[in-house]
Design a protein around this motif. Structure first.
Motif, PDB file in Angstrom:
ATOM      1  N   VAL A  46       0.813  -1.136  -0.139  1.00 53.79           N
ATOM      2  CA  VAL A  46      -0.163   0.083  -0.029  1.00 53.79           C
ATOM      3  C   VAL A  46       0.896   1.258   0.004  1.00 53.79           C
ATOM      4  O   VAL A  46       1.817   1.517   0.786  1.00 53.79           O
ATOM      5  CB  VAL A  46      -0.985   0.030   1.076  1.00 53.79           C
ATOM      6  CG1 VAL A  46      -1.740   1.207   1.244  1.00 53.79           C
ATOM      7  CG2 VAL A  46      -1.933  -1.246   1.206  1.00 53.79           C
ATOM      8  N   GLY A  47       0.547   2.137  -1.003  1.00 53.17           N
ATOM      9  CA  GLY A  47       1.204   3.225  -1.022  1.00 53.17           C
ATOM     10  C   GLY A  47       2.501   3.424  -2.012  1.00 53.17           C
ATOM     11  O   GLY A  47       2.796   4.562  -2.400  1.00 53.17           O
ATOM     12  N   ASN A  48       2.779   2.209  -2.643  1.00 49.11           N
ATOM     13  CA  ASN A  48       3.954   2.195  -3.503  1.00 49.11           C
ATOM     14  C   ASN A  48       3.116   2.872  -4.777  1.00 49.11           C
ATOM     15  O   ASN A  48       2.512   2.773  -5.090  1.00 49.11           O
ATOM     16  CB  ASN A  48       4.392   0.891  -3.827  1.00 49.11           C
ATOM     17  CG  ASN A  48       5.335   0.265  -2.426  1.00 49.11           C
ATOM     18  OD1 ASN A  48       5.655   1.125  -1.796  1.00 49.11           O
ATOM     19  ND2 ASN A  48       5.780  -0.999  -2.709  1.00 49.11           N
ATOM     20  N   GLN A  49       4.274   3.475  -5.353  1.00 51.02           N
ATOM     21  CA  GLN A  49       3.869   4.018  -6.577  1.00 51.02           C
ATOM     22  C   GLN A  49       4.893   3.853  -7.793  1.00 51.02           C
ATOM     23  O   GLN A  49       5.937   3.486  -7.665  1.00 51.02           O
ATOM     24  CB  GLN A  49       3.731   5.560  -6.428  1.00 51.02           C
ATOM     25  CG  GLN A  49       3.072   6.409  -7.261  1.00 51.02           C
ATOM     26  CD  GLN A  49       2.808   7.975  -6.916  1.00 51.02           C
ATOM     27  OE1 GLN A  49       3.899   8.551  -7.145  1.00 51.02           O
ATOM     28  NE2 GLN A  49       1.778   8.127  -6.196  1.00 51.02           N
ATOM     29  N   ARG A  50       4.424   3.751  -8.985  1.00 53.56           N
ATOM     30  CA  ARG A  50       5.206   3.805 -10.208  1.00 53.56           C
ATOM     31  C   ARG A  50       4.993   4.889 -11.129  1.00 53.56           C
ATOM     32  O   ARG A  50       3.660   4.906 -11.300  1.00 53.56           O
ATOM     33  CB  ARG A  50       5.300   2.552 -10.987  1.00 53.56           C
ATOM     34  CG  ARG A  50       5.966   2.389 -12.178  1.00 53.56           C
ATOM     35  CD  ARG A  50       6.091   1.009 -12.922  1.00 53.56           C
ATOM     36  NE  ARG A  50       7.262   0.498 -12.177  1.00 53.56           N
ATOM     37  CZ  ARG A  50       7.353  -0.837 -11.870  1.00 53.56           C
ATOM     38  NH1 ARG A  50       6.591  -1.793 -12.508  1.00 53.56           N
ATOM     39  NH2 ARG A  50       8.422  -1.219 -11.118  1.00 53.56           N
ATOM     40  N   GLN A  51       5.938   5.434 -11.678  1.00 50.66           N
ATOM     41  CA  GLN A  51       5.533   6.552 -12.645  1.00 50.66           C
ATOM     42  C   GLN A  51       5.924   6.084 -14.176  1.00 50.66           C
ATOM     43  O   GLN A  51       7.025   5.541 -14.323  1.00 50.66           O
ATOM     44  CB  GLN A  51       6.563   7.640 -12.270  1.00 50.66           C
ATOM     45  CG  GLN A  51       6.303   8.932 -13.368  1.00 50.66           C
ATOM     46  CD  GLN A  51       7.320  10.175 -13.052  1.00 50.66           C
ATOM     47  OE1 GLN A  51       8.022  10.038 -12.409  1.00 50.66           O
ATOM     48  NE2 GLN A  51       6.960  11.005 -13.923  1.00 50.66           N
ATOM     49  N   ILE A  52       5.174   6.147 -15.063  1.00 50.45           N
ATOM     50  CA  ILE A  52       5.487   5.816 -16.348  1.00 50.45           C
ATOM     51  C   ILE A  52       4.933   7.082 -17.208  1.00 50.45           C
ATOM     52  O   ILE A  52       4.205   7.801 -17.419  1.00 50.45           O
ATOM     53  CB  ILE A  52       4.419   4.751 -16.878  1.00 50.45           C
ATOM     54  CG1 ILE A  52       4.626   3.362 -16.100  1.00 50.45           C
ATOM     55  CG2 ILE A  52       4.431   4.582 -18.368  1.00 50.45           C
ATOM     56  CD1 ILE A  52       3.587   2.331 -16.476  1.00 50.45           C
ATOM     57  N   LYS A  53       6.220   7.461 -18.262  1.00 46.83           N
ATOM     58  CA  LYS A  53       6.048   8.589 -19.152  1.00 46.83           C
ATOM     59  C   LYS A  53       5.613   8.242 -20.394  1.00 46.83           C
ATOM     60  O   LYS A  53       6.296   7.293 -20.713  1.00 46.83           O
ATOM     61  CB  LYS A  53       7.463   9.104 -19.121  1.00 46.83           C
ATOM     62  CG  LYS A  53       7.699   9.886 -17.720  1.00 46.83           C
ATOM     63  CD  LYS A  53       9.235  10.656 -17.690  1.00 46.83           C
ATOM     64  CE  LYS A  53       8.999  11.912 -17.874  1.00 46.83           C
ATOM     65  NZ  LYS A  53       7.922  12.739 -17.448  1.00 46.83           N
ATOM     66  N   MET A  54       4.683   8.884 -20.827  1.00 50.46           N
ATOM     67  CA  MET A  54       4.701   8.774 -22.349  1.00 50.46           C
ATOM     68  C   MET A  54       4.315  10.159 -22.955  1.00 50.46           C
ATOM     69  O   MET A  54       3.300  10.985 -22.902  1.00 50.46           O
ATOM     70  CB  MET A  54       3.264   7.684 -22.485  1.00 50.46           C
ATOM     71  CG  MET A  54       3.581   6.410 -22.507  1.00 50.46           C
ATOM     72  SD  MET A  54       1.990   5.471 -23.158  1.00 50.46           S
ATOM     73  CE  MET A  54       0.791   5.740 -21.851  1.00 50.46           C
ATOM     74  N   THR A  70      -7.415  -9.653  -3.582  1.00 50.35           N
ATOM     75  CA  THR A  70      -7.493  -8.730  -4.363  1.00 50.35           C
ATOM     76  C   THR A  70      -6.599  -7.703  -3.963  1.00 50.35           C
ATOM     77  O   THR A  70      -5.878  -7.280  -2.901  1.00 50.35           O
ATOM     78  CB  THR A  70      -9.019  -7.876  -4.096  1.00 50.35           C
ATOM     79  OG1 THR A  70      -9.190  -7.484  -2.813  1.00 50.35           O
ATOM     80  CG2 THR A  70     -10.111  -8.601  -4.472  1.00 50.35           C
ATOM     81  N   THR A  71      -6.268  -6.602  -5.090  1.00 50.07           N
ATOM     82  CA  THR A  71      -5.402  -5.500  -5.044  1.00 50.07           C
ATOM     83  C   THR A  71      -6.135  -4.312  -5.761  1.00 50.07           C
ATOM     84  O   THR A  71      -6.538  -4.692  -6.689  1.00 50.07           O
ATOM     85  CB  THR A  71      -4.352  -5.758  -5.665  1.00 50.07           C
ATOM     86  OG1 THR A  71      -3.518  -6.909  -4.924  1.00 50.07           O
ATOM     87  CG2 THR A  71      -3.106  -4.360  -5.406  1.00 50.07           C
ATOM     88  N   ASP A  72      -6.450  -3.344  -5.094  1.00 50.62           N
ATOM     89  CA  ASP A  72      -6.901  -2.112  -5.771  1.00 50.62           C
ATOM     90  C   ASP A  72      -5.537  -1.230  -5.981  1.00 50.62           C
ATOM     91  O   ASP A  72      -4.820  -0.832  -5.198  1.00 50.62           O
ATOM     92  CB  ASP A  72      -7.796  -1.309  -4.780  1.00 50.62           C
ATOM     93  CG  ASP A  72      -9.057  -2.326  -4.638  1.00 50.62           C
ATOM     94  OD1 ASP A  72      -9.392  -2.958  -5.152  1.00 50.62           O
ATOM     95  OD2 ASP A  72      -9.992  -1.814  -3.604  1.00 50.62           O
ATOM     96  N   ILE A  73      -5.822  -0.557  -7.201  1.00 48.04           N
ATOM     97  CA  ILE A  73      -4.607   0.447  -7.731  1.00 48.04           C
ATOM     98  C   ILE A  73      -5.424   1.541  -8.370  1.00 48.04           C
ATOM     99  O   ILE A  73      -6.679   1.512  -8.839  1.00 48.04           O
ATOM    100  CB  ILE A  73      -3.771  -0.180  -8.911  1.00 48.04           C
ATOM    101  CG1 ILE A  73      -4.418  -0.665 -10.053  1.00 48.04           C
ATOM    102  CG2 ILE A  73      -3.113  -1.787  -8.383  1.00 48.04           C
ATOM    103  CD1 ILE A  73      -3.566  -1.123 -11.277  1.00 48.04           C
TER     104      ILE A  73
END
Length: 160
Positions: A46-54, A70-73
């Motif tokens: 929980v709280g982990n984040q990934r940035q993706i640039k396009m 389950t996992t909610d994103i």
């Protein structure tokens, strides 16, 4: 047969049926979304984040909740195109036991229903849930094929 049609007032007319979703088509879409989502997600905490640039846009995938099955994103879009264009957000639930992922909410609106009567006061499409999940499939594929993940390397391993 004509007596039956006459009894129900169907005299030579066709009966209009509401929207009926193809369940096999929908499940296949959600299974593919699950596999693609696993490729772009950050570590499942929980709280982990990934940035993706396009292009000029930045997308952030964040883990909102983790349960046994389950996992909610949430997927948020931030862009430098204009201040007048609002942020876009999808809430997606991954069901690990069934290995499917589906959009459960978009842009802070109510939960997405499987289908809507048409016309309706909020102007939802009859198959809005399917369309949102098809959009998620396209977006995940674009991230996998063209997205860039910025690397934050600590060259000195914290020994400065």
């Amino acid at each position: 047969m004509s007596d039956l049609m006459h009894d129900y007032g169907l005299k030579g007319s066709t009966v209009k049926r509401g929207y009926v979703q193809s369940l096999p088509k929908y499940i296949t879409l959600c299974e593919r979304n699950y596999l693609r989502a696993l490729k772009v997600m950050p570590e499942e905490e929980v709280g982990n984040q990934r940035q993706i640039k396009m292009g000029s846009m930045d997308f952030f995938i964040e883990i909102d909740a983790v349960a046994k099955y389950t996992t909610d994103i949430s997927i948020r879009q931030k862009h430098g195109l204009s201040n007048h264009i609002g942020e876009f957000e999808l809430a997606v639930r991954l069901y690990h036991d069934a290995q499917v992922a589906e959009v459960i909410q978009h842009n802070y609106h109510q939960r997405v229903k499987p289908s809507y009567r048409y016309p309706n006061p909020n102007m939802h499409h009859k198959d809005e849930k399917y369309q949102l999940n098809a959009f998620l499939a396209d977006w995940l594929l674009a991230c996998i094929e063209s997205g860039r993940v910025p690397l934050n390397w600590d060259v000195n391993n914290g020994l400065v």
